[in-house]
Design an enzyme around this catalytic site. Structure first.
Site, PDB file in Angstrom:
ATOM      1  CG  HIS A  35      51.019  37.491  43.173  1.00  0.00           C
ATOM      2  ND1 HIS A  35      50.277  37.015  44.215  1.00  0.00           N
ATOM      3  CD2 HIS A  35      52.312  37.458  43.597  1.00  0.00           C
ATOM      4  CE1 HIS A  35      51.069  36.729  45.233  1.00  0.00           C
ATOM      5  NE2 HIS A  35      52.316  36.991  44.884  1.00  0.00           N
ATOM      6  CG  ASP A  74      41.929  38.403  38.106  1.00  0.00           C
ATOM      7  OD1 ASP A  74      43.029  38.711  38.591  1.00  0.00           O
ATOM      8  OD2 ASP A  74      40.841  38.799  38.566  1.00  0.00           O
TER       9      ASP A  74
HETATM   10  C1  GDG Z   1      46.486  40.075  42.340  1.00  0.00           C
HETATM   11  C2  GDG Z   1      46.115  39.414  41.001  1.00  0.00           C
HETATM   12  C3  GDG Z   1      45.593  37.303  42.241  1.00  0.00           C
HETATM   13  C4  GDG Z   1      38.361  43.578  47.641  1.00  0.00           C
HETATM   14  N1  GDG Z   1      37.446  44.467  48.043  1.00  0.00           N
HETATM   15  C5  GDG Z   1      37.578  44.582  49.374  1.00  0.00           C
HETATM   16  C6  GDG Z   1      38.597  43.741  49.784  1.00  0.00           C
HETATM   17  N2  GDG Z   1      39.061  43.141  48.696  1.00  0.00           N
HETATM   18  C7  GDG Z   1      40.116  42.120  48.707  1.00  0.00           C
HETATM   19  C8  GDG Z   1      39.475  40.792  48.377  1.00  0.00           C
HETATM   20  C9  GDG Z   1      40.642  40.007  47.827  1.00  0.00           C
HETATM   21  C10 GDG Z   1      41.563  41.098  47.262  1.00  0.00           C
HETATM   22  O1  GDG Z   1      41.088  42.350  47.721  1.00  0.00           O
HETATM   23  C11 GDG Z   1      41.528  41.133  45.748  1.00  0.00           C
HETATM   24  O2  GDG Z   1      42.219  40.008  45.285  1.00  0.00           O
HETATM   25  P1  GDG Z   1      42.124  39.518  43.777  1.00  0.00           P
HETATM   26  O3  GDG Z   1      42.767  38.194  43.700  1.00  0.00           O
HETATM   27  O4  GDG Z   1      40.686  39.478  43.383  1.00  0.00           O
HETATM   28  O5  GDG Z   1      42.815  40.629  42.881  1.00  0.00           O
HETATM   29  P2  GDG Z   1      44.176  41.570  42.850  1.00  0.00           P
HETATM   30  O6  GDG Z   1      44.169  42.588  43.929  1.00  0.00           O
HETATM   31  O7  GDG Z   1      44.206  42.106  41.460  1.00  0.00           O
HETATM   32  O8  GDG Z   1      45.395  40.571  43.109  1.00  0.00           O
HETATM   33  C12 GDG Z   1      45.066  38.322  41.228  1.00  0.00           C
HETATM   34  C13 GDG Z   1      46.097  37.992  43.483  1.00  0.00           C
HETATM   35  O9  GDG Z   1      47.053  39.028  43.183  1.00  0.00           O
HETATM   36  C14 GDG Z   1      46.797  37.001  44.417  1.00  0.00           C
HETATM   37  O10 GDG Z   1      47.812  36.343  43.729  1.00  0.00           O
HETATM   38  O11 GDG Z   1      44.525  36.444  42.593  1.00  0.00           O
HETATM   39  O12 GDG Z   1      44.788  37.663  40.008  1.00  0.00           O
HETATM   40  O13 GDG Z   1      45.638  40.381  40.064  1.00  0.00           O
HETATM   41  O14 GDG Z   1      41.311  39.339  48.855  1.00  0.00           O
HETATM   42  O15 GDG Z   1      38.921  40.271  49.559  1.00  0.00           O
HETATM   43  N3  GDG Z   1      38.968  43.599  51.068  1.00  0.00           N
HETATM   44  C15 GDG Z   1      38.281  44.340  51.987  1.00  0.00           C
HETATM   45  N4  GDG Z   1      37.293  45.215  51.643  1.00  0.00           N
HETATM   46  C16 GDG Z   1      36.908  45.356  50.367  1.00  0.00           C
HETATM   47  O16 GDG Z   1      36.001  46.154  50.074  1.00  0.00           O
HETATM   48  N5  GDG Z   1      38.608  44.223  53.284  1.00  0.00           N
END
Ligand code: GDG
Length: 491
Positions: A171, A383
């Site tokens: 990821h 990222d």
């Molecule tokens: C890893 C990789 C890759 C955030 N704030 C709230 C909330 N979120 C949710 C978002 C989103 C998730 O968290 C964050 O996803 P990201 O992709 O931005 O980042 P990572 O957690 O670092 O994920 C990344 C991912 O895996 C998938 O492969 O894209 O690059 O680092 O879904 O919506 N959700 C809620 N409240 C919040 O305040 N409910």
């Protein structure tokens, strides 16, 4: 196969999609957060598969499996916990995974602590995970391992003589060779990855970085084919290496944003902010996400374009993450200091430029914020993908918003044509991009956002799962049909 006659999809990840928490002495199950859960929970729902991982608690004992079984009955798939001790959590999870691989793979090698104890613990925990996988699965199952914590699963399964069809998805980014080669255990680690039948990456750049490092550490690897998935032959065996940009459940987010209650909440947010232009940032509080740099860009914007004072608001939602780690606590302090400084420099009666929320919001509330925002500022330093960029577009029903996106997010490879790409280290550049985006005419914004939404709609989470399963076992998600939860319970 299961007694329902289906081939099972078995997901293996460090964390289960739920966490056990002790509240007033009672253990309870809570929903997990983060990109992996957001992406996979809707995929497994009601398909009768199995998810193997740690339950997030080091002391729930027998309560653990009972609580997980209760959850399974509702979710329509089984959960199996791999217990971890306090020491495992410190050395394998916080240590090897998050003090070595996480910073190294995000090109931040100066943050790494290459402690050999961490490596030993990582191998030990990977071995125990593989033992559970071997015990809980059969040779008909497809074992889909997720992320950097568990890169040795196929290696250990094979060393136990267990034959399984296996796929691995990373990821996070795979770094270029000059960075990967800093890892003291580089050869063992990269060769362990070659033991999977399929190794998946977020972008072609990640996959190419992996193949380049493999070639340097184990010369003679032959790559065959072109396109998203290639075959790699090495030391008499063959595996596939592919690019599978992860995505979101587009319809789920779009439907949520279209719900009258969520739309009303979006309106209330805009009203509370007196219909000023809203710029939003949403991240787990992590040093790879570039939050301090983003606040500095907002400071630059307000210094350089004084006419914008009183006319914009920047809302940063930072979800607490790895709070027990000093570095993350320091980062929180740094962010709070910067927010205070910027607000101190520019606030006037009735207007505070930066609104900072240090807490996770319920998903529907998050959707209201996405829907209310004129600009999403998604500026990670590095990222794997970044799902926030895609969620923002899905929720932008009016197609009037602008996505400002870091060129170092995996999402940029897919979205660069229609998003505003920036270098997150360049505060002046980001400030200029915001200024320009605020002045984009309606048609330009609509066209770009329309294209972005169409792209994410077509390349959604189900498309992602299908591409991975096609490459791994020539199957689609519909070959693992959703079952009626009630019937499933009876079986
Ligand atoms: C890893 C990789 C890759 C955030 N704030 C709230 C909330 N979120 C949710 C978002 C989103 C998730 O968290 C964050 O996803 P990201 O992709 O931005 O980042 P990572 O957690 O670092 O994920 C990344 C991912 O895996 C998938 O492969 O894209 O690059 O680092 O879904 O919506 N959700 C809620 N409240 C919040 O305040 N409910």
């Amino acid at each position: 196969m299961t007694d329902t006659g289906m081939r099972r999809l078995v997901v293996v990840s460090n964390r289960l999609p739920v966490a056990l928490k002790q509240i007033d002495g009672e253990w309870t199950v809570q929903g997990g957060a983060g990109g992996l859960v957001t992406a996979l929970a809707p995929v497994l729902k009601n398909r009768g598969g199995l998810w193997i991982g740690w339950d997030g608690a080091s002391g729930a004992g027998e309560d653990s499996q009972r609580l997980l079984d209760d959850f399974s009955a509702d979710a329509g798939y089984d959960l199996k916990s791999v217990p971890l001790s306090e020491e495992d959590v410190q050395k394998y999870y916080f240590g090897f995974s998050n003090e070595i691989i996480w910073p190294l793979f995000h090109d931040l090698q100066t943050r790494c602590r290459f402690d050999p104890e961490y490596w030993r613990s990582y191998l030990d925990v990977n071995f125990r995970f593989a033992e559970t996988v071997a015990r809980m699965t059969s040779s008909d199952d497809f074992i889909w391992v997720h992320d950097y914590h568990l890169m040795h699963q196929a290696f250990f399964l094979k060393s136990m003589g267990i034959k399984r069809s296996t796929g691995f998805f990373l990821h996070i980014p795979f770094p270029p060779p000059d960075i990967f080669l800093k890892l003291p255990w580089r050869q063992k680690l990269i060769l362990a990855l070659t033991e999977f039948d399929l190794v998946g990456f977020q972008t072609t750049q990640d996959r190419d970085n992996f193949i380049k490092s493999l070639n340097m550490l184990s010369p003679g690897a032959e790559v065959e084919g072109e396109g998203a998935v290639v075959s790699v032959r090495l030391r008499g065996r063959e595996f596939q290496a592919g690019t599978f940009p992860i995505s979101i459940d587009f319809n789920q987010f779009a439907d949520m944003a279209g719900d009258p209650e969520v739309a009303h909440k979006a309106f209330q947010i805009r009203e509370a902010l007196k219909h000023r232009k809203i710029i939003i940032g949403v991240d787990r509080l992590d040093y790879t996400k570039g939050i301090p740099e983003r606040i500095l860009a907002i400071r630059e914007l307000l210094r350089h374009y004084p006419d914008l004072r009183g006319k914009i608001n920047f809302i940063q939602i930072a979800v607490p993450s790895r709070e027990d780690v000093d570095e993350y606590r320091d980062l929180r302090d740094e962010i709070e200091l910067l927010v205070g400084r910027v607000n101190g420099e520019f606030s006037i009666p009735g207007w505070v430029p930066v609104h900072y929320h240090y807490r996770g919001l319920p998903q529907r509330e998050l959707a209201s914020y996405y829907a209310a925002a004129d600009i999403a500022l998604v500026t990670p330093l590095r990222d794997g993908m970044n799902l926030v960029a895609k969620e923002y577009c899905a929720c932008n029903m009016k197609e009037a918003g602008v996505l400002i996106l870091s060129e170092f997010a995996g999402a940029a490879a897919q979205m660069q044509e229609w998003a505003y790409l920036v270098n997150p280290y360049d505060f002046e550049g980001v400030a200029k991009a915001i200024h320009r985006a605020l002045h984009w005419d309606v048609e330009e914004r609509r066209e770009s956002m329309h294209e972005l939404r169409e792209h994410v709609r077509g390349h959604n989470i189900y498309w992602w799962v299908d591409s991975f399963l096609q490459a791994g076992i020539s199957k689609n998600l519909q070959d693992f049909p959703a079952v009626d939860t009630v019937r499933f319970e009876e079986n």
